[in-house]
Design a protein around this motif. Structure first.
Motif, mmCIF file in Angstrom:
data_model
loop_
_atom_site.group_PDB
_atom_site.id
_atom_site.type_symbol
_atom_site.label_atom_id
_atom_site.label_comp_id
_atom_site.label_asym_id
_atom_site.label_seq_id
_atom_site.Cartn_x
_atom_site.Cartn_y
_atom_site.Cartn_z
ATOM 1 N N UNK A 152 0.796 -1.231 0.000
ATOM 2 C CA UNK A 152 0.000 0.000 0.000
ATOM 3 C C UNK A 152 0.828 1.280 0.000
ATOM 4 N N UNK A 153 2.158 1.181 0.041
ATOM 5 C CA UNK A 153 2.967 2.392 0.197
ATOM 6 C C UNK A 153 2.816 3.331 -1.000
ATOM 7 N N UNK A 154 2.792 4.631 -0.687
ATOM 8 C CA UNK A 154 2.677 5.665 -1.705
ATOM 9 C C UNK A 154 4.064 5.967 -2.277
ATOM 10 N N UNK A 155 4.163 6.097 -3.571
ATOM 11 C CA UNK A 155 5.438 6.311 -4.236
ATOM 12 C C UNK A 155 5.406 7.610 -5.028
ATOM 13 N N UNK A 156 6.559 8.228 -5.145
ATOM 14 C CA UNK A 156 6.703 9.434 -5.940
ATOM 15 C C UNK A 156 7.414 9.093 -7.248
ATOM 16 N N UNK A 157 6.948 9.676 -8.342
ATOM 17 C CA UNK A 157 7.578 9.454 -9.638
ATOM 18 C C UNK A 157 9.050 9.866 -9.555
ATOM 19 N N UNK A 158 9.936 9.154 -10.247
ATOM 20 C CA UNK A 158 9.651 8.153 -11.283
ATOM 21 C C UNK A 158 9.462 6.736 -10.766
ATOM 22 N N UNK A 159 9.488 6.548 -9.429
ATOM 23 C CA UNK A 159 9.250 5.206 -8.893
ATOM 24 C C UNK A 159 7.833 4.762 -9.259
ATOM 25 N N UNK A 160 7.673 3.469 -9.495
ATOM 26 C CA UNK A 160 6.357 2.946 -9.839
ATOM 27 C C UNK A 160 6.008 1.785 -8.918
ATOM 28 N N UNK A 161 4.728 1.528 -8.812
ATOM 29 C CA UNK A 161 4.247 0.440 -7.957
ATOM 30 C C UNK A 161 4.548 -0.892 -8.630
ATOM 31 N N UNK A 162 5.342 -1.740 -7.974
ATOM 32 C CA UNK A 162 5.668 -3.044 -8.549
ATOM 33 C C UNK A 162 5.330 -4.178 -7.590
ATOM 34 N N UNK A 163 4.695 -3.858 -6.441
ATOM 35 C CA UNK A 163 4.519 -4.847 -5.381
ATOM 36 C C UNK A 163 3.060 -5.249 -5.226
#
Length: 687
Positions: free
Chosen positions: A523-534
């Motif tokens: 559920x963790x919030x990510x900031x670009x350019x990181x993307x949700x991969x989990x």
């Protein structure tokens, strides 16, 4: 992270069927008297039931093609499926040669799984039927545009067509609309999407109006050429070229009616005139282009073979399977990528920390059951791995372990099995079992960061190698664990770092531990350019339903794959054209295939009903070890542990006598000599 991704997981597709080298049931007897009777084949497609209490569904039947042993049916069946769930269909071919209505002779049947077909290059798969030829099934994924776009309605007539039947008869012309697609190595191939009725004994034919779906014909691109080919029909199955034109939607829709074209045969000679008296986009989707249910339109179409013209210009181009192309104006889907030859690589990471319990004790998480039942780790490996393996063409998988101790050192990543990549799901299970005969000792803490880094490196290297050969590759790490990680922040940083790689990480929680930290990673919030991969999935919530586990586990992967490639402006390529002769055909297997022929009867209204045959392909059961292990390894055996240093559990919470040596870094204690001897005495030769 759970999000609104179901639109990427649910997929609609059109299924088309063809066959090769069909033989009628009495063809052997006919050949003895010097006559070979060609069948009049049609196909019936049935969706098999996936669980007890669910009824199979007859999707419908194709048109009947007269006197053909190599039919290519133009009929398309609509199916809706979910990536991650198995979808089985039965394709039965029948011979409509009886003079009695609805008294047809079965020629053979085969079972196909939609994911298996989508995992092949060209989206086509062939299976042999008992002594009577080969059935081919092709799956064409489509978008909502396919059904919302109006049909192209055509009215055609011929004028002064060249007679091909001599002095005493006139030709019986019909036409086909043929789509153009790129062929491997350059050039184009053509395949039929619509076929008209034939007009008897007429050189100035007027055909009935035809409605054809323009997405299927030319991707709704008004500039893409397609062909209108005219042939002379014959009840003997020998069909003659009467000329063709090549045009596109722009020409047809903007021209004044009638739009007249000169027909030319394959030698370039003029053969008459084809007039288009109506061409507009005001039609509705025709039964010829899509089959919504059990209703169908029966034409009197020609066979797909010809003895008078070349394969490159024959009716239906039967030896060619059409590719899929992705309109440049739409966002591609997961199926667009895998259909164009993109591969999914899969790697595995397995938790061997001491909290899993003593593997010798029944009921613990790593216990190998002698009766063949799988533990939860094995169930997750086989269920999820079997789905993704469909999209991995070389079937070789890296498998790592973590959380065990070797030579006094804790290993947060180590190779499982005797090679860096294991062959197939059976190889993974063998490698997993072999750990329990190694000198590794189950220990702690639980650390994910090193296996995530290994998966990232593997994903990047795979992508580089694939790009060199003009392909796309995406990697999925299936991480199986029984407990909470020791350092959430380090794991979070490792996932963020890995998000720039072509990688998704699926964490499956096994056992009854507190998995709240795992959900945090999801559920963790990510900031670009990181993307949700989990994606995190708790196994116990799906313990009694394999299809539920696979669907939940793979729920976010399609969107993650598409996001990765689209963010880098990498679009799926056009899928390479496959000729049927180049497609590996699965041989007939008497042990599995004898029971798949369905008996179908018709009621007075012509409705089809299944009266006998296997219709259930249970998707809820995980099966047993024997379903996956090679026959050379009996289910009731397992690797023999190394007697001098058996793999045992050593949890930090265990009480330690004064003679015990304790590792101050991990809190994990070594066994005393007395315990080692006791372990050797109670350790069975086969666990």
């Amino acid at each position: 992270m759970m999000s609104d991704t179901l639109q990427h997981v649910h997929q609609t597709a059109l299924v088309t069927v063809s066959a090769k080298s069909l033989q009628s049931r009495n063809s052997t007897r006919a050949s003895m008297v010097g006559a070979k009777r060609l069948p009049n084949p049609f196909a019936i497609v049935t969706k098999m039931s996936s669980k007890d209490g669910e009824e199979p569904i007859i999707l419908g039947k194709t048109e009947t093609i007269t006197k053909s042993s190599n039919p290519t049916w133009t009929y398309a069946f609509k199916i809706d499926f979910t990536v991650g769930k198995l979808y089985y269909i039965n394709v039965g071919v029948h011979d409509d040669s009886s003079k009695q209505k609805y008294k047809n002779k079965p020629l053979g049947s085969s079972i196909f799984e939609i994911g298996d077909i989508l995992g092949t290059i060209g989206n086509v798969k062939g299976k042999s039927i008992k002594g009577r030829g080969v059935i081919y099934v092709r799956v064409m994924p489509v978008t909502d545009d396919h059904f919302s776009t109006p049909d192209l309605v055509l009215e055609l007539k011929g004028s002064s067509l060249k007679n091909t039947e001599g002095l005493f008869r006139k030709s019986d012309p019909f036409y086909e609309l043929q789509r153009r697609d790129f062929a491997p190595g350059g050039g184009y191939n053509w395949y039929t999407v619509c076929r008209s009725e034939h007009v008897d004994n007429e050189l100035d034919p007027v055909w009935k109006p035809t409605a054809v779906n323009v997405v299927r014909l030319c991707d709704n691109d008004h500039s893409i050429p397609f062909r209108i080919c005219v042939f002379d029909w014959s009840k003997k199955g020998n069909y003659t070229d009467m000329g063709m034109i090549e045009t596109n939607l722009e020409v047809l829709l903007n021209a004044k009616s009638p739009n007249r074209f000169t027909l030319k045969n394959q030698k370039g000679k003029e053969c008459g005139v084809l007039a288009v008296t109506r061409a507009d986009m005001g039609g509705v989707l025709s039964n010829a282009a899509i089959l919504p249910g059990a209703e169908y339109r029966s034409l009197d179409p020609p066979p797909v073979q010809s003895q008078n013209i070349s394969d490159s210009y024959m009716p239906s181009a039967p030896l060619v399977v059409p590719p899929i192309s992705v309109p440049s104006t739409s966002r591609p889907t997961f199926v667009d990528y895998v259909s164009s030859g993109s591969e999914l690589n899969m790697c595995f990471a397995i938790d061997f920390t001491g909290s899993n319990g003593d593997p010798r004790q029944p009921g613990t998480l790593h216990n190998i059951d002698l009766n063949g039942q799988m533990n939860d780790y094995q169930k997750a490996i086989t269920a999820v791995g079997s789905i993704i393996a469909k999209y991995d063409h070389n079937q070789r998988f890296p498998v790592w372990g973590f959380g065990a101790k070797f030579d006094g050192l804790i290993r947060h990543v180590f190779q499982v099995g005797d090679s860096a990549q294991l062959n197939g799901i059976s190889g993974i299970l063998e490698g997993y079992r072999s750990v329990f005969s190694s000198p590794l000792r189950m220990s702690e803490p639980t650390v994910f960061s090193e296996v995530i880094q290994s998966a990232k490196d593997y994903a990047i290297n795979s992508e580089i190698l694939s790009r060199e050969s003009g392909k796309l590759t995406y990697t999925v790490l299936l991480l199986l664990t029984d407990g909470a990680i020791s350092d959430v922040e380090i794991t979070r940083d490792a996932l963020i770092d890995a998000s720039n790689a072509p990688l998704s990480v699926v964490i499956v929680g096994v056992g009854n531990a507190d998995f709240s930290r795992m959900q945090f990673l999801d559920d963790m919030e990510l900031q670009a350019p990181a993307r949700d991969i989990t994606q995190f999935v708790e196994f116990n919530k799906h313990r009694n339903d394999k299809s539920s586990l696979t669907a939940s586990t793979l729920d976010e992967i399609p969107n993650q794959l598409v996001d990765y490639f689209v963010s880098r402006e990498i679009m799926p390529s056009r899928m390479p054209r496959r000729e049927l002769g180049s497609i590996a055909v699965e041989p007939y297997n008497a042990a599995n295939d004898d029971e798949i022929e369905l008996e179908i009867e018709y009621d007075d209204d012509g409705k089809m009903n299944i009266t006998n045959g296997r219709t259930l392909y249970d998707q809820t059961s995980y099966g047993s070890q024997s379903n996956f292990l090679p026959k050379a390894i009996p289910v009731g055996t397992a690797p023999t542990p190394t007697p001098t240093q058996p793999l045992v559990t050593t949890p930090a919470s265990a009480t330690t006598p004064s003679t015990t040596n304790t590792n101050s870094d991990t809190g994990e204690r070594d066994m005393t000599a007395e315990e080692m001897l006791a372990a050797e005495e109670i350790m069975p030769s086969k666990i």
